[in-house]
Enzyme design. Structure first.
Site, PDB file in Angstrom:
ATOM      1  N   LEU A  12       0.698  -1.208  -0.063  1.00 55.52           N
ATOM      2  CA  LEU A  12       0.179  -0.046  -0.078  1.00 55.52           C
ATOM      3  C   LEU A  12       0.777   1.345   0.042  1.00 55.52           C
ATOM      4  O   LEU A  12       0.605   2.162  -0.654  1.00 55.52           O
ATOM      5  CB  LEU A  12      -0.946  -0.134   1.285  1.00 55.52           C
ATOM      6  CG  LEU A  12      -1.846   1.240   1.465  1.00 55.52           C
ATOM      7  CD1 LEU A  12      -2.591   1.620   0.130  1.00 55.52           C
ATOM      8  CD2 LEU A  12      -2.780   1.204   2.660  1.00 55.52           C
ATOM      9  N   ALA A  58       2.922  -2.269   9.554  1.00 59.39           N
ATOM     10  CA  ALA A  58       2.185  -3.398  10.359  1.00 59.39           C
ATOM     11  C   ALA A  58       3.233  -4.598  10.544  1.00 59.39           C
ATOM     12  O   ALA A  58       3.866  -4.879   9.975  1.00 59.39           O
ATOM     13  CB  ALA A  58       0.886  -3.638   9.689  1.00 59.39           C
ATOM     14  N   THR A  99      -7.687  -3.289   9.761  1.00 59.83           N
ATOM     15  CA  THR A  99      -8.024  -4.534   9.143  1.00 59.83           C
ATOM     16  C   THR A  99      -9.390  -5.068   9.187  1.00 59.83           C
ATOM     17  O   THR A  99      -9.933  -4.950  10.219  1.00 59.83           O
ATOM     18  CB  THR A  99      -7.087  -5.768   9.440  1.00 59.83           C
ATOM     19  OG1 THR A  99      -7.474  -7.068   8.994  1.00 59.83           O
ATOM     20  CG2 THR A  99      -7.048  -6.113  10.876  1.00 59.83           C
ATOM     21  N   ASP A 100      -9.733  -5.946   8.294  1.00 57.48           N
ATOM     22  CA  ASP A 100     -11.145  -6.780   8.366  1.00 57.48           C
ATOM     23  C   ASP A 100     -11.212  -7.667   9.477  1.00 57.48           C
ATOM     24  O   ASP A 100     -12.076  -8.204  10.129  1.00 57.48           O
ATOM     25  CB  ASP A 100     -11.554  -7.266   6.868  1.00 57.48           C
ATOM     26  CG  ASP A 100     -10.411  -8.379   6.556  1.00 57.48           C
ATOM     27  OD1 ASP A 100      -9.281  -7.988   6.794  1.00 57.48           O
ATOM     28  OD2 ASP A 100     -10.709  -9.394   5.978  1.00 57.48           O
ATOM     29  N   TYR A 123      -3.225 -10.907  16.043  1.00 57.84           N
ATOM     30  CA  TYR A 123      -3.264  -9.904  14.921  1.00 57.84           C
ATOM     31  C   TYR A 123      -4.500  -8.988  14.779  1.00 57.84           C
ATOM     32  O   TYR A 123      -4.204  -7.705  15.082  1.00 57.84           O
ATOM     33  CB  TYR A 123      -2.994 -10.664  13.716  1.00 57.84           C
ATOM     34  CG  TYR A 123      -3.219  -9.545  12.404  1.00 57.84           C
ATOM     35  CD1 TYR A 123      -2.419  -8.360  12.347  1.00 57.84           C
ATOM     36  CD2 TYR A 123      -4.193  -9.768  11.564  1.00 57.84           C
ATOM     37  CE1 TYR A 123      -2.293  -7.451  11.369  1.00 57.84           C
ATOM     38  CE2 TYR A 123      -4.385  -8.616  10.568  1.00 57.84           C
ATOM     39  CZ  TYR A 123      -3.539  -7.613  10.539  1.00 57.84           C
ATOM     40  OH  TYR A 123      -3.523  -6.845   9.251  1.00 57.84           O
TER      41      TYR A 123
HETATM   42  N1  LIG Z   1      -1.822  -7.279   3.455  1.00 57.24           N
HETATM   43  C1  LIG Z   1      -2.966  -7.625   3.588  1.00 57.24           C
HETATM   44  O1  LIG Z   1      -3.699  -8.475   3.082  1.00 57.24           O
HETATM   45  C2  LIG Z   1      -3.838  -6.444   4.725  1.00 57.24           C
HETATM   46  C3  LIG Z   1      -5.129  -6.757   4.835  1.00 57.24           C
HETATM   47  C4  LIG Z   1      -6.168  -6.006   5.568  1.00 57.24           C
HETATM   48  C5  LIG Z   1      -5.302  -4.730   6.140  1.00 57.24           C
HETATM   49  N2  LIG Z   1      -4.164  -4.554   5.849  1.00 57.24           N
HETATM   50  C6  LIG Z   1      -3.277  -3.507   6.571  1.00 57.24           C
HETATM   51  O2  LIG Z   1      -2.930  -2.539   5.671  1.00 57.24           O
HETATM   52  C7  LIG Z   1      -1.702  -2.188   6.081  1.00 57.24           C
HETATM   53  C8  LIG Z   1      -0.786  -2.418   4.831  1.00 57.24           C
HETATM   54  O3  LIG Z   1      -0.619  -3.672   4.423  1.00 57.24           O
HETATM   55  P1  LIG Z   1       0.688  -3.959   3.229  1.00 57.24           P
HETATM   56  O4  LIG Z   1       0.138  -5.477   2.852  1.00 57.24           O
HETATM   57  O5  LIG Z   1       0.872  -2.842   2.245  1.00 57.24           O
HETATM   58  O6  LIG Z   1       1.996  -4.132   4.159  1.00 57.24           O
HETATM   59  P2  LIG Z   1       3.338  -4.513   3.745  1.00 57.24           P
HETATM   60  O7  LIG Z   1       3.530  -4.738   2.358  1.00 57.24           O
HETATM   61  O8  LIG Z   1       3.851  -5.921   4.551  1.00 57.24           O
HETATM   62  O9  LIG Z   1       4.323  -3.255   4.016  1.00 57.24           O
HETATM   63  C9  LIG Z   1       4.581  -2.915   5.195  1.00 57.24           C
HETATM   64  C10 LIG Z   1       5.485  -1.674   5.486  1.00 57.24           C
HETATM   65  O10 LIG Z   1       5.440  -1.476   6.715  1.00 57.24           O
HETATM   66  C11 LIG Z   1       7.009  -1.207   6.899  1.00 57.24           C
HETATM   67  N3  LIG Z   1       7.266  -1.318   8.466  1.00 57.24           N
HETATM   68  C12 LIG Z   1       6.940  -2.541   9.108  1.00 57.24           C
HETATM   69  N4  LIG Z   1       7.569  -2.389  10.256  1.00 57.24           N
HETATM   70  C13 LIG Z   1       8.059  -1.144  10.695  1.00 57.24           C
HETATM   71  C14 LIG Z   1       8.531  -0.445  11.482  1.00 57.24           C
HETATM   72  N5  LIG Z   1       8.706  -0.843  12.710  1.00 57.24           N
HETATM   73  N6  LIG Z   1       8.983   0.834  11.262  1.00 57.24           N
HETATM   74  C15 LIG Z   1       8.722   1.395   9.942  1.00 57.24           C
HETATM   75  N7  LIG Z   1       8.112   0.662   8.718  1.00 57.24           N
HETATM   76  C16 LIG Z   1       7.640  -0.234   8.947  1.00 57.24           C
HETATM   77  C17 LIG Z   1       7.653  -2.233   5.985  1.00 57.24           C
HETATM   78  O11 LIG Z   1       9.038  -1.880   5.882  1.00 57.24           O
HETATM   79  P3  LIG Z   1      10.213  -3.084   5.594  1.00 57.24           P
HETATM   80  O12 LIG Z   1      10.305  -3.012   4.089  1.00 57.24           O
HETATM   81  O13 LIG Z   1      11.365  -2.534   6.024  1.00 57.24           O
HETATM   82  O14 LIG Z   1       9.900  -4.266   6.126  1.00 57.24           O
HETATM   83  C18 LIG Z   1       6.975  -2.137   4.957  1.00 57.24           C
HETATM   84  O15 LIG Z   1       7.164  -0.875   3.854  1.00 57.24           O
HETATM   85  C19 LIG Z   1      -1.222  -2.723   7.203  1.00 57.24           C
HETATM   86  O16 LIG Z   1      -1.742  -2.001   8.300  1.00 57.24           O
HETATM   87  C20 LIG Z   1      -1.797  -4.014   7.256  1.00 57.24           C
HETATM   88  O17 LIG Z   1      -2.249  -4.327   8.720  1.00 57.24           O
HETATM   89  C21 LIG Z   1      -3.191  -5.501   5.175  1.00 57.24           C
END
Ligand SMILES: NC(=O)c1ccc[n+]([C@@H]2O[C@H](COP(=O)([O-])OP(=O)(O)OC[C@H]3O[C@@H](n4cnc5c(N)ncnc54)[C@H](OP(=O)(O)O)[C@@H]3O)[C@@H](O)[C@H]2O)c1
Length: 289
Positions: A12, A58, A99-100, A123
């Site tokens: 995202l 996250a 999240t859902d 989670y």
């Molecule tokens: N993925 C899903 O299916 C899903 C579904 C529902 C809701 N969500 C929510 O949507 C949001 C985005 O999800 P996504 O899938 O885009 O996540 P993602 O691809 O895993 O990306 C997470 C990002 O957060 C960074 N990060 C993690 N820990 C950190 C820290 N301590 N300090 C600074 N940066 C940090 C990571 O950096 P690094 O590259 O350094 O690791 C990465 O850039 C999250 O809040 C998640 O809970 C996701």
């Protein structure tokens, strides 16, 4: 509008950075510059003077959240509270993604923003705690966006890719696959979600509070998988399997479809999930299929 974006290497975050237009000045420090778990380091946000802080970071590996629950709460709740505190101090808006999985899946109608959350795993509990932390620390400034089943170009590194890249890998290995038909969800493309997030923060009537933002409609992961293979004309037989909400040993909501009622009232809508999937697949190079 000056935006400080956290999570630029994520699915995202990467798309928010890409889709920001000329009116968005997006500053996106990497984790090595700004780790949201390093409370003292967070003070540097003040010097950026942002109008909006968007937190897409996250800890969202479901199984790891169960065993490494302190780390999960650190990222998903305590860091969210700390970010909200800083936004409160400097008068910036704070947008954080949830999240859902805050829902338990007992409904059979799309969950609205005012439905009562009943998370099933650490989670979901840690993300719900993060929602409360943001909304109680900076009630006038916090926007919590709940979404579902994200897929984007970069794939989620912490999950080893996104759902689609995993199904493409499956198709390279075998021409038959079992897939869960028990969970009903709204898979959501991060190109669409990122645009909706930017629209929402620019909207003059977007008040603080919780918003649901997902691609329109609903399906099971079985139906979504079949759609991937159909659109790409891949000959893979998909067998529906009823796992009764248990996958990889984790309890998942049987139904976590979200209704975007508040965003829709502001004129912000995401396309139907199948249209979003077709668009996304059209951008994947044949080398990855
Ligand atoms: N993925 C899903 O299916 C899903 C579904 C529902 C809701 N969500 C929510 O949507 C949001 C985005 O999800 P996504 O899938 O885009 O996540 P993602 O691809 O895993 O990306 C997470 C990002 O957060 C960074 N990060 C993690 N820990 C950190 C820290 N301590 N300090 C600074 N940066 C940090 C990571 O950096 P690094 O590259 O350094 O690791 C990465 O850039 C999250 O809040 C998640 O809970 C996701």
């Amino acid at each position: 509008m000056k935006i400080l974006l956290i999570g630029k290497t994520g699915q995202l975050g990467g798309d928010i950075l890409k889709n920001g237009s000329a009116e968005h000045e997006i500053l996106a420090p990497g984790r090595s510059q700004l780790d949201i778990c390093d409370s003292e380091n967070l003070e540097q946000i003040i010097s950026y003077k942002p109008d909006v802080v968007i937190n897409t970071a996250a800890f969202h590996n479901l199984a790891l959240c169960e065993t490494e629950y302190q780390a999960a709460f650190r990222v998903n709740c305590i860091a969210v509270r700390d970010l909200a505190q800083i936004c409160n101090k400097i008068g910036a808006r704070f947008v954080t993604i949830s999240t859902d999985y805050v829902f338990g899946g007992e409904k059979r109608m799309p969950y609205t923003e005012s439905d009562r959350p009943t998370p099933l795993q650490v989670y979901g509990i840690s993300k719900l705690a993060g929602e409360f932390a943001a909304l109680s620390t900076a009630p006038q400034q916090s926007i919590v966006i709940r979404t579902c089943g994200l897929y984007g170009k970069s794939g989620s590194a912490s999950k080893g890719g996104n759902f689609i890249s995993k199904r493409l890998a499956d198709a390279r290995r075998s021409d038959v696959l079992d897939m869960g038909c028990d969970q009903r969800v709204c898979p959501t493309s991060t190109p669409d979600l990122s645009k909706a997030v930017l629209q929402l923060i620019a909207h003059p009537q977007a008040e603080a509070g919780i918003y649901h933002l997902v691609n329109n409609g609903e399906c099971t992961w079985y139906e979504f998988t079949k759609a991937i293979y159909e659109i790409l004309s891949l000959k893979v037989k998909v067998n529906p399997v009823d796992r009764q909400g248990l996958s990889d040993g984790m309890r998942r909501p049987l139904y976590s479809v979200l209704a975007n009622t508040k965003a829709k009232a502001l004129g912000i809508e995401l396309p139907p999930w199948r249209d979003a999937l077709e668009k996304y697949l059209s951008t994947i190079s044949s080398a990855h299929i």
